[in-house]
Design an enzyme around this catalytic site. Structure first.
Site, PDB file in Angstrom:
ATOM      1  CG  ASP A   1      -2.189   1.081   1.228  1.00  0.00           C
ATOM      2  OD1 ASP A   1      -3.238   0.651   1.150  1.00  0.00           O
ATOM      3  OD2 ASP A   1      -1.920   2.219   0.961  1.00  0.00           O
ATOM      4  CB  ILE A   2       0.924   3.920  -2.251  1.00  0.00           C
ATOM      5  CG1 ILE A   2       1.954   5.085  -2.883  1.00  0.00           C
ATOM      6  CG2 ILE A   2      -0.407   5.161  -2.099  1.00  0.00           C
ATOM      7  CD1 ILE A   2       1.843   5.500  -4.275  1.00  0.00           C
TER       8      ILE A   2
ATOM      9  CG  HIS B   1      -8.621  -2.984  -2.578  1.00  0.00           C
ATOM     10  ND1 HIS B   1      -9.473  -2.282  -3.322  1.00  0.00           N
ATOM     11  CD2 HIS B   1      -8.352  -2.409  -1.392  1.00  0.00           C
ATOM     12  CE1 HIS B   1      -9.698  -1.180  -2.549  1.00  0.00           C
ATOM     13  NE2 HIS B   1      -8.958  -1.271  -1.559  1.00  0.00           N
TER      14      HIS B   1
ATOM     15  CG  HIS C   1      -6.521  -2.859   3.213  1.00  0.00           C
ATOM     16  ND1 HIS C   1      -6.135  -1.739   3.071  1.00  0.00           N
ATOM     17  CD2 HIS C   1      -8.101  -2.745   2.449  1.00  0.00           C
ATOM     18  CE1 HIS C   1      -6.768  -0.767   2.073  1.00  0.00           C
ATOM     19  NE2 HIS C   1      -7.990  -1.455   1.793  1.00  0.00           N
TER      20      HIS C   1
ATOM     21  CG  ASN D   1     -11.861  -0.353   3.723  1.00  0.00           C
ATOM     22  OD1 ASN D   1     -12.249  -0.791   4.912  1.00  0.00           O
ATOM     23  ND2 ASN D   1     -10.885   0.135   3.588  1.00  0.00           N
TER      24      ASN D   1
END
Ligand code: AMP
Ligand code: ZN
Length: 110
Positions: A31-32, A101, A103, A88
């Protein structure tokens, strides 16, 4: 494949995002904006907007995401200390990228 979708672009290898893992069905990358020492995203290559849009035929994709997350937790050394897996769902659920996606978040107490 959605031409406007950032995660479709990333998952199809059209950006310089580095993959920690790749199969025919999914990719894993960092994750950025990490929320923890380990924060990875498990992203199916198929464009599915959110959990709300998963069809019967996509069941295997969900299992694949979860099993891959578990394996990436092991490889990241957080398998035993513990971690969170999070989808989410839609805006009220904090989703901002509308391509499914998972996490993988952890590494606080390794
Ligand atoms: P969500 O809120 O579940 O939609 O999560 C989207 C996540 O994607 C956020 O945690 C972002 O930090 C992350 N993100 C957005 N753009 C990128 C990118 N180019 N590379 C890696 N992670 C990204
Ligand atoms: Zn997409």
């Amino acid at each position: 494949m959605d031409a406007e979708c950032l995660f479709c672009k990333i998952a199809s290898g059209r950006t310089d995002t580095e993959f920690l893992h790749e199969t025919d069905a999914l990719v894993v990358f960092k994750d950025i904006h990490p929320h923890a020492p380990v924060h990875l995203l498990i992203v199916p290559k198929k464009h599915i907007r959110s959990i709300n849009d998963v069809d019967e035929e996509d069941r295997e994709i969900l299992v694949d995401c979860i099993m891959t997350a578990r394996e990436m937790a092991r490889r990241s050394g957080i398998h035993e200390s513990g971690y969170k897996l999070l989808f989410n769902v839609e805006r009220g659920g904090g989703q901002v990228i509308f391509h499914l996606h998972l996490h993988l978040i952890g590494g606080w107490n390794r």
